[in-house]
Enzyme design. Structure first.
Site, mmCIF file in Angstrom:
data_model
loop_
_atom_site.group_PDB
_atom_site.id
_atom_site.type_symbol
_atom_site.label_atom_id
_atom_site.label_comp_id
_atom_site.label_asym_id
_atom_site.label_seq_id
_atom_site.Cartn_x
_atom_site.Cartn_y
_atom_site.Cartn_z
ATOM 1 N N GLY A 98 -32.089 -63.104 -30.699
ATOM 2 C CA GLY A 98 -31.147 -62.366 -29.858
ATOM 3 C C GLY A 98 -31.425 -60.882 -29.906
ATOM 4 N N GLY A 100 -31.152 -57.961 -31.337
ATOM 5 C CA GLY A 100 -30.722 -57.444 -32.632
ATOM 6 C C GLY A 100 -30.586 -55.940 -32.680
ATOM 7 N N ARG A 101 -31.281 -55.239 -31.784
ATOM 8 C CA ARG A 101 -31.160 -53.786 -31.731
ATOM 9 C C ARG A 101 -31.247 -53.263 -30.300
ATOM 10 N NH1 ARG A 101 -36.920 -51.368 -33.936
ATOM 11 N NH2 ARG A 101 -38.285 -52.953 -33.036
ATOM 12 N N ASP A 128 -31.048 -53.361 -39.266
ATOM 13 C CA ASP A 128 -30.056 -52.290 -39.170
ATOM 14 C C ASP A 128 -29.718 -51.929 -37.731
ATOM 15 O OD1 ASP A 128 -32.308 -50.913 -38.324
ATOM 16 O OD2 ASP A 128 -32.506 -49.733 -40.156
ATOM 17 N N ASP A 259 -39.977 -64.698 -27.857
ATOM 18 C CA ASP A 259 -38.809 -63.842 -27.672
ATOM 19 C C ASP A 259 -39.178 -62.514 -27.033
ATOM 20 O OD1 ASP A 259 -40.062 -63.423 -30.307
ATOM 21 O OD2 ASP A 259 -38.565 -61.877 -30.587
#
Length: 268
Positions: A98, A100-101, A128, A259
């Protein structure tokens, strides 16, 4: 980690906003806002990408633009979200991944607008949610170079930086890339629903992609009138053509996992 709220009223970039991806429903994304960064500054801007998007180049010089494309101010009419997908990484099934950032700000006619490095999302896993300056500059330059070479690619509108520390192999500083594409849907979005046996959602996604990006698949007689087979063939052809163009200029994609593979045959 709590996500701070935006500061200030939504900004108007002078373009009509929609978010067609958001119409797919809660199974496909989580709505959330970017995490602000302190004291942002400009690193680079692409006037060519701004022109392609239809953005006023004078506005792109403004502090409002700096704050918006760092994720510190919301854009009027946008509905920001992080999408879920799965995929294969380095030859292995990696499971649920997904954005993520990366956070999709919304869509204007012809272009989705996404911030990369905009903070934590539900799909950040152990990350992060941030991007660092060196890799952000690399993506910005490579995206616009690929466009200049005539190779299908996502575009990079700008890079903003902040002295906020980000730990990788060593301490670095944060940055955000604003990137544009007709769609950021990847192979992994399809893999996510297929792998988990969610065939109803898989069909919804396929119909969405066909209706908005491959309408010719509804009438292509070569595949027995099956639009989904026609879609597979069209995506395969576009992707093969893109990779051939990579090879022709000596470009090697360092993380060519599913991805990171665009359903539109774009370099990401």
């Amino acid at each position: 980690m709590p996500i701070p709220s935006h500061q200030g009223d939504p900004l108007d970039v002078g373009l009509p906003w929609v978010n067609r991806f958001a119409t797919l429903g809660d199974d496909f994304y989580t709505a959330l806002s970017p995490t602000p960064l302190p004291a942002p500054y400009w690193v680079g801007r692409s006037a060519v990408a701004a022109q392609a998007w239809g953005l006023d180049p004078q506005w792109l010089q403004s502090d409002d633009a700096l704050q918006a494309f760092t994720g510190n101010r919301p854009l009027a009419g946008g509905l920001s979200l992080a999408s879920v997908y799965s995929g294969h990484q380095f030859g292995q099934w990696a499971g649920q991944l997904g954005d993520g950032r990366a956070i999709l700000l919304g869509e204007t006619p012809g272009w989705e607008v996404q911030l990369k490095g905009a903070g934590l999302t539900p799909f950040s896993r152990m990350g992060d949610g941030r991007a660092v300056l060196r890799s952000s500059i690399r993506e910005f330059l490579c995206s616009e170079a690929m466009h200049g070479l005539g190779i299908p690619t996502s575009r990079a509108l700008c890079v903003t930086g902040s002295d906020a520390p980000v730990r990788r192999e060593e301490m670095e500083t944060a940055a955000v890339v604003t990137r544009l594409a007709p769609s950021f849907i990847r192979f992994g979005h399809f893999e996510h629903f297929c792998h988990h046996g969610h065939h109803d959602q898989l069909k919804v996604l396929a119909d969405f992609v066909i209706d908005h990006h491959y309408p010719e698949c509804r009438t292509d007689a070569r595949w027995g009138g099956n639009p989904y087979v026609a879609l597979l063939a069209a995506v395969t052809e576009r992707t093969a053509q893109m990779v051939a163009q990579w090879q022709a200029v000596g470009f090697c994609h360092g993380v060519m996992n599913t991805d990171n593979m665009s359903i539109l045959g774009l370099t990401i």
